[in-house]
Design a protein around this motif. Structure first.
Motif, PDB file in Angstrom:
ATOM      1  N   MET A 296       0.784  -1.213  -0.053  1.00  0.00           N
ATOM      2  CA  MET A 296      -0.156   0.070  -0.027  1.00  0.00           C
ATOM      3  C   MET A 296       0.870   1.408  -0.055  1.00  0.00           C
ATOM      4  SD  MET A 296      -2.896  -1.338  -0.220  1.00  0.00           S
ATOM      5  CE  MET A 296      -3.833   0.437  -0.215  1.00  0.00           C
ATOM      6  N   SER A 297       2.003   1.171   0.553  1.00  0.00           N
ATOM      7  CA  SER A 297       2.997   2.184   0.428  1.00  0.00           C
ATOM      8  C   SER A 297       2.991   2.903  -1.103  1.00  0.00           C
ATOM      9  CB  SER A 297       4.125   2.077   0.895  1.00  0.00           C
ATOM     10  OG  SER A 297       4.939   1.056   0.292  1.00  0.00           O
ATOM     11  N   ALA A 298       3.337   1.987  -2.037  1.00  0.00           N
ATOM     12  CA  ALA A 298       3.336   2.424  -3.356  1.00  0.00           C
ATOM     13  C   ALA A 298       1.918   3.218  -3.912  1.00  0.00           C
ATOM     14  CB  ALA A 298       3.610   1.060  -4.170  1.00  0.00           C
ATOM     15  N   LEU A 299       0.851   2.230  -3.270  1.00  0.00           N
ATOM     16  CA  LEU A 299      -0.429   3.320  -3.872  1.00  0.00           C
ATOM     17  C   LEU A 299      -0.546   4.576  -3.094  1.00  0.00           C
ATOM     18  CD1 LEU A 299      -2.841   0.187  -4.010  1.00  0.00           C
ATOM     19  CD2 LEU A 299      -2.670   2.057  -5.723  1.00  0.00           C
ATOM     20  N   ASP A 300      -0.219   4.697  -1.851  1.00  0.00           N
ATOM     21  CA  ASP A 300      -0.506   5.749  -1.011  1.00  0.00           C
ATOM     22  C   ASP A 300       0.673   6.862  -1.721  1.00  0.00           C
ATOM     23  OD1 ASP A 300      -2.117   4.414   0.463  1.00  0.00           O
ATOM     24  OD2 ASP A 300      -0.778   4.031   2.038  1.00  0.00           O
ATOM     25  N   ASN A 301       1.712   6.541  -2.138  1.00  0.00           N
ATOM     26  CA  ASN A 301       2.818   7.322  -2.714  1.00  0.00           C
ATOM     27  C   ASN A 301       2.230   7.892  -3.915  1.00  0.00           C
ATOM     28  OD1 ASN A 301       5.150   8.864  -3.377  1.00  0.00           O
ATOM     29  ND2 ASN A 301       6.054   6.867  -4.710  1.00  0.00           N
ATOM     30  N   PHE A 302       1.146   7.251  -4.713  1.00  0.00           N
ATOM     31  CA  PHE A 302       0.743   7.747  -6.104  1.00  0.00           C
ATOM     32  C   PHE A 302      -0.443   8.211  -5.915  1.00  0.00           C
ATOM     33  CE2 PHE A 302       4.162   6.112  -8.343  1.00  0.00           C
ATOM     34  CZ  PHE A 302       4.231   6.485  -9.727  1.00  0.00           C
ATOM     35  N   ALA A 303      -1.092   8.567  -4.791  1.00  0.00           N
ATOM     36  CA  ALA A 303      -2.557   8.856  -4.717  1.00  0.00           C
ATOM     37  C   ALA A 303      -2.761  10.172  -5.564  1.00  0.00           C
ATOM     38  CB  ALA A 303      -2.847   8.743  -3.140  1.00  0.00           C
ATOM     39  N   THR A 304      -1.988  11.124  -5.581  1.00  0.00           N
ATOM     40  CA  THR A 304      -2.299  12.544  -6.010  1.00  0.00           C
ATOM     41  C   THR A 304      -1.932  12.075  -7.626  1.00  0.00           C
ATOM     42  OG1 THR A 304       0.189  12.765  -5.700  1.00  0.00           O
ATOM     43  CG2 THR A 304      -1.580  13.661  -4.100  1.00  0.00           C
ATOM     44  N   LEU A 305      -0.867  11.253  -8.052  1.00  0.00           N
ATOM     45  CA  LEU A 305      -0.735  11.312  -9.534  1.00  0.00           C
ATOM     46  C   LEU A 305      -1.993  10.578  -9.921  1.00  0.00           C
ATOM     47  CD1 LEU A 305       2.913  10.736 -10.058  1.00  0.00           C
ATOM     48  CD2 LEU A 305       1.382  12.595 -11.148  1.00  0.00           C
ATOM     49  N   ILE A 306      -2.389   9.605  -9.445  1.00  0.00           N
ATOM     50  CA  ILE A 306      -3.565   8.856  -9.824  1.00  0.00           C
ATOM     51  C   ILE A 306      -4.574   9.573 -10.223  1.00  0.00           C
ATOM     52  CG2 ILE A 306      -5.489   6.999  -9.393  1.00  0.00           C
ATOM     53  CD1 ILE A 306      -3.076   5.512  -7.764  1.00  0.00           C
ATOM     54  N   LEU A 307      -5.089  10.486  -9.262  1.00  0.00           N
ATOM     55  CA  LEU A 307      -6.378  11.626  -9.294  1.00  0.00           C
ATOM     56  C   LEU A 307      -5.875  12.492 -10.478  1.00  0.00           C
ATOM     57  CD1 LEU A 307      -8.942  11.855  -8.043  1.00  0.00           C
ATOM     58  CD2 LEU A 307      -7.638  13.649  -6.620  1.00  0.00           C
ATOM     59  N   ASN A 308      -4.923  13.072 -10.820  1.00  0.00           N
ATOM     60  CA  ASN A 308      -4.734  14.089 -11.820  1.00  0.00           C
ATOM     61  C   ASN A 308      -4.019  13.552 -12.839  1.00  0.00           C
ATOM     62  OD1 ASN A 308      -2.168  14.436  -9.893  1.00  0.00           O
ATOM     63  ND2 ASN A 308      -1.655  15.333 -11.845  1.00  0.00           N
ATOM     64  N   ALA A 309      -4.178  12.126 -13.207  1.00  0.00           N
ATOM     65  CA  ALA A 309      -3.606  11.677 -14.628  1.00  0.00           C
ATOM     66  C   ALA A 309      -4.282  12.537 -15.856  1.00  0.00           C
ATOM     67  CB  ALA A 309      -4.180  10.247 -14.629  1.00  0.00           C
ATOM     68  N   PRO A 310      -5.396  12.794 -15.851  1.00  0.00           N
ATOM     69  CA  PRO A 310      -5.973  13.716 -17.018  1.00  0.00           C
ATOM     70  C   PRO A 310      -5.104  14.738 -17.364  1.00  0.00           C
ATOM     71  CG  PRO A 310      -7.855  12.924 -15.763  1.00  0.00           C
ATOM     72  CD  PRO A 310      -6.546  12.635 -14.896  1.00  0.00           C
ATOM     73  N   ASP A 311      -4.673  15.380 -16.241  1.00  0.00           N
ATOM     74  CA  ASP A 311      -3.523  16.631 -16.623  1.00  0.00           C
ATOM     75  C   ASP A 311      -2.396  16.171 -17.433  1.00  0.00           C
ATOM     76  OD1 ASP A 311      -5.159  17.997 -14.790  1.00  0.00           O
ATOM     77  OD2 ASP A 311      -3.720  17.890 -13.088  1.00  0.00           O
ATOM     78  N   PHE A 312      -2.220  14.965 -17.675  1.00  0.00           N
ATOM     79  CA  PHE A 312      -1.053  14.671 -18.764  1.00  0.00           C
ATOM     80  C   PHE A 312      -1.535  13.841 -19.721  1.00  0.00           C
ATOM     81  CE2 PHE A 312       1.103  15.300 -14.472  1.00  0.00           C
ATOM     82  CZ  PHE A 312       2.065  16.083 -14.870  1.00  0.00           C
ATOM     83  N   SER A 313      -2.409  13.081 -19.456  1.00  0.00           N
ATOM     84  CA  SER A 313      -3.037  12.105 -20.715  1.00  0.00           C
ATOM     85  C   SER A 313      -3.778  13.121 -21.616  1.00  0.00           C
ATOM     86  CB  SER A 313      -3.917  11.294 -20.115  1.00  0.00           C
ATOM     87  OG  SER A 313      -4.893  11.958 -19.426  1.00  0.00           O
TER      88      SER A 313
END
Length: 650
Positions: free
Chosen positions: A332-349
């Motif tokens: 879960m440390s990997a998922l917690d580390n990416f919580a923000t980038l997962i959410l704002n993925a459309p900003d780059f896609s």
């Protein structure tokens, strides 16, 4: 003038189109005999060609002090306060009206930074996303996350399995959240309007802004440690004592704070560049940092004579259920580390060049690269343990120990590796945090904030966060990660449920940029809030909240903590399922018609071209014509004339 000509003239004036060629340079009023040039408000004028917008700071200042007097909205400022306001306003190039600057509400609904990305700016193909994640993976924070399992008593291969499982899950979530940006070319603040409503999305965006500022501060502090290593490799390892310590905290010294400010200032020039130009930064970083990482690994293995501590590096040797839960915490440390980038993925896609540019590339390269850099971190930590007998959490701590022997080779090697890691931290912080925060801030107050200004505001806020307290130990850092993952996972669960289950990929772009009461994403109220999404979001937080209190030291049941260990999955799934249930019993506007709720054989997602989106939006605002529904013709109803008359009165 006849009625048809009046209607046509009214529509052309409001949409800034020429009746002959559709260009925006002049507006012509159709009559039976004469054609007169009209300005944007329907007044006669010989000079109404829009001037080129100011590009530099000096041009902006000159434009504010001495504006173009041909436009009634650019009358000379009456006082100093009005001069300051005009100087601070963001000039919108894709404007919905001819005003010098849009009002606060209008700029919130539609502005340059949040407009769908046209083909000219969609320049990221699969290679750019590969470079993006290569550059993103090679940073100090990835090493620290990979060391979490070893801090919990796992051996090297158990820790590496956790890394693979965790980042494969991360890749799935990133791709799932990327599709809406990839196909509709919209950023996260706009995609959140679809599920939560036009106005409640402000709260969602604000959550992301807060967490982005925290992450920017943390990454800046990590980068400052590379500056400290570079200075110590030049001037000696006793700088902490040679520079008097006047800080009233045990977690940072005056020397370390000086390094923090140096790295903080070094990032400011990089905040100036627009997001689409960052592909060059990713390319440079993805070339430099892998050499430094592998060089560091080889150097460490040579110093340890190839001896590795392959067992547990702590006094704790977990077994049974304790081992299982430590395994889960490490994942879960990997998922917690990416919580923000997962959410704002459309900003780059949203910058994807093709339908698949951001899909398969991210799914493959993300777990692969993070697994590679993580095994490097695990091997370096294991080798360092055989040399120093300490389970180091950060690779920079290991690099600092190399300076115990002040040889020219050690000092030069530490300086070069620290410099490479510093570049890696800078690139990661700009790409993952400042741009995301800047994009989100354009959805809060775009009249005065664009992406660039948002990035600088983020940098200013980061000074007040005191990240050295969060980074004092791995347990504190992991607690901080888990805390905000609780909130962001629920947000993401609702957004994904709305897009994939409820709407099945059917999005009406015009409705994302309007507050008209009958538009889809205002949800029938003037408050622009979807109560189903809000309720699912709040209820998704509830199961994790007792465990969150437990992580802060409050005594809670063991089972509550175990639920909290699965925080991201729990928050995401509960919000996802609850929102689907709410929409089943209380359907939302804009759902596909004639398709069963559980009929997934029909999929309405489509690649959308947005080259003429500004003009289409004007038509939608004036006459309610949605370009996605039907082809628009020049046959105008009397409604347009009535709207035009009402606008003129206003």
């Amino acid at each position: 003038m006849n009625t048809a000509s009046d209607a046509a003239s009214a529509f052309e004036i409001l949409t800034q189109r020429s009746p002959n060629d559709g260009r925006d340079s002049t507006l012509q009023k159709r009559g039976n005999v004469d054609v007169a040039i009209m300005d944007s408000q329907g007044n006669d004028s010989d000079e109404n060609i829009e001037e080129e917008p100011p590009k530099t700071l000096w041009q902006r200042f000159a434009h504010a002090v001495k504006p173009n007097r041909h436009n009634q909205y650019d009358e000379p400022p009456k006082n100093v306060g009005e001069k300051i306001v005009r100087f601070l306003e963001v000039h919108q190039h894709k404007r919905a009206s001819a005003k010098r600057a849009e009002g606060i509400v209008e700029s919130f609904l539609f502005n340059d930074d949040l407009a769908p990305v046209e083909s000219e700016r969609r320049i990221w193909d699969w290679k750019q996303y590969v470079f993006f994640w290569i550059s993103g993976s090679f940073n100090v924070n990835t090493w620290q996350i990979s060391a979490t399992g070893m801090q919990l008593g796992l051996n090297w291969w158990q820790t590496w399995i956790c890394i693979w499982v965790g980042y494969i899950a991360v890749a799935c979530f990133v791709v799932i959240n990327s599709r809406i940006g990839n196909f509709y070319h919209i950023a996260f603040p706009i995609s959140s309007r679809i599920a939560y409503g036009v106005y409640f999305s402000l709260w969602i965006v604000l959550n992301r802004v807060v967490m982005g500022c925290v992450w920017y501060s943390v990454q800046t502090y990590i980068g400052s440690q590379t500056v400290a290593l570079m200075l110590m490799s030049i001037f000696g390892t006793d700088l902490k004592t040679r520079i008097p310590n006047t800080m009233n905290t045990k977690n940072i010294t005056t020397f370390e704070f000086m390094c923090f400010m140096i790295f903080w200032g070094a990032q400011l020039p990089a905040l100036w560049f627009p997001p689409q130009t960052l592909r060059y930064l990713f390319t440079v970083k993805s070339i430099i940092t892998p050499f430094a990482a592998f060089g560091f690994l080889i150097w460490t293995l040579k110093k340890s004579h190839g001896q590795l501590a392959l067992g547990s590096l702590t006094q704790i040797h977990p077994t049974g259920s304790v081992l299982g839960w430590n395994f889960i915490i490490s994942i879960m440390s990997a998922l917690d580390n990416f919580a923000t980038l997962i959410l704002n993925a459309p900003d780059f896609s949203r910058f994807a060049r093709t339908k698949h540019s951001s899909i398969y590339s991210q799914m493959i390269i993300l777990p692969l690269m993070y697994a590679i850099i993580s095994i490097i971190g695990i091997l370096v930590t294991s080798a360092a343990f055989t040399m120093y007998g300490i389970n180091y959490w950060s690779p920079l701590d290991v690099l600092g120990r190399f300076l115990d022997h002040q040889t020219a080779g050690n000092r030069g090697g530490v300086f070069m590796i620290a410099l490479s890691f510093g570049i890696a931290q800078l690139g990661t912080n700009i790409a993952s945090n400042s741009i995301s925060v800047g994009t989100d801030m354009t959805a809060i107050l775009p009249k005065f904030i664009n992406i660039r200004r948002g990035g600088y505001i983020c940098a200013a806020i980061s000074l007040a966060i005191c990240p050295w307290n969060l980074m004092a130990s791995s347990s504190k850092f992991t607690t901080a990660l888990s805390a905000y993952a609780v909130f962001l996972s629920s947000i993401s669960g609702v957004v994904c449920a709305d897009y994939y289950v409820v709407r099945k990929g059917l999005i009406k772009l015009q409705h994302c940029y309007t507050n008209k009461p009958n538009s889809l994403y205002m949800y029938g109220t003037r408050y622009g809030t979807n109560w189903r999404a809000v309720l699912a979001y709040v209820l998704g937080i509830v199961p994790n909240f007792p465990g969150f209190l437990g992580s802060l030291g409050v005594k809670v049941p063991v089972n509550a903590m175990r639920v909290y260990y699965l925080n991201y999955f729990v928050g995401f799934l509960i919000s996802f399922l609850l929102y689907c249930a709410f929409c089943y019993y209380s359907p939302v506007p804009g759902m596909p018609e004639g398709v069963g709720y559980f009929d997934f054989s029909h999929w309405f997602e489509k690649w959308t071209e947005v080259e003429n989106f500004v003009e289409q939006r004007k038509k939608f605002e004036i006459d309610g014509v949605d370009g996605d529904d039907e082809d628009y013709t020049d046959e105008l109803s009397s409604t347009v004339v009535e709207n035009f008359k009402n606008t003129e009165k206003v």
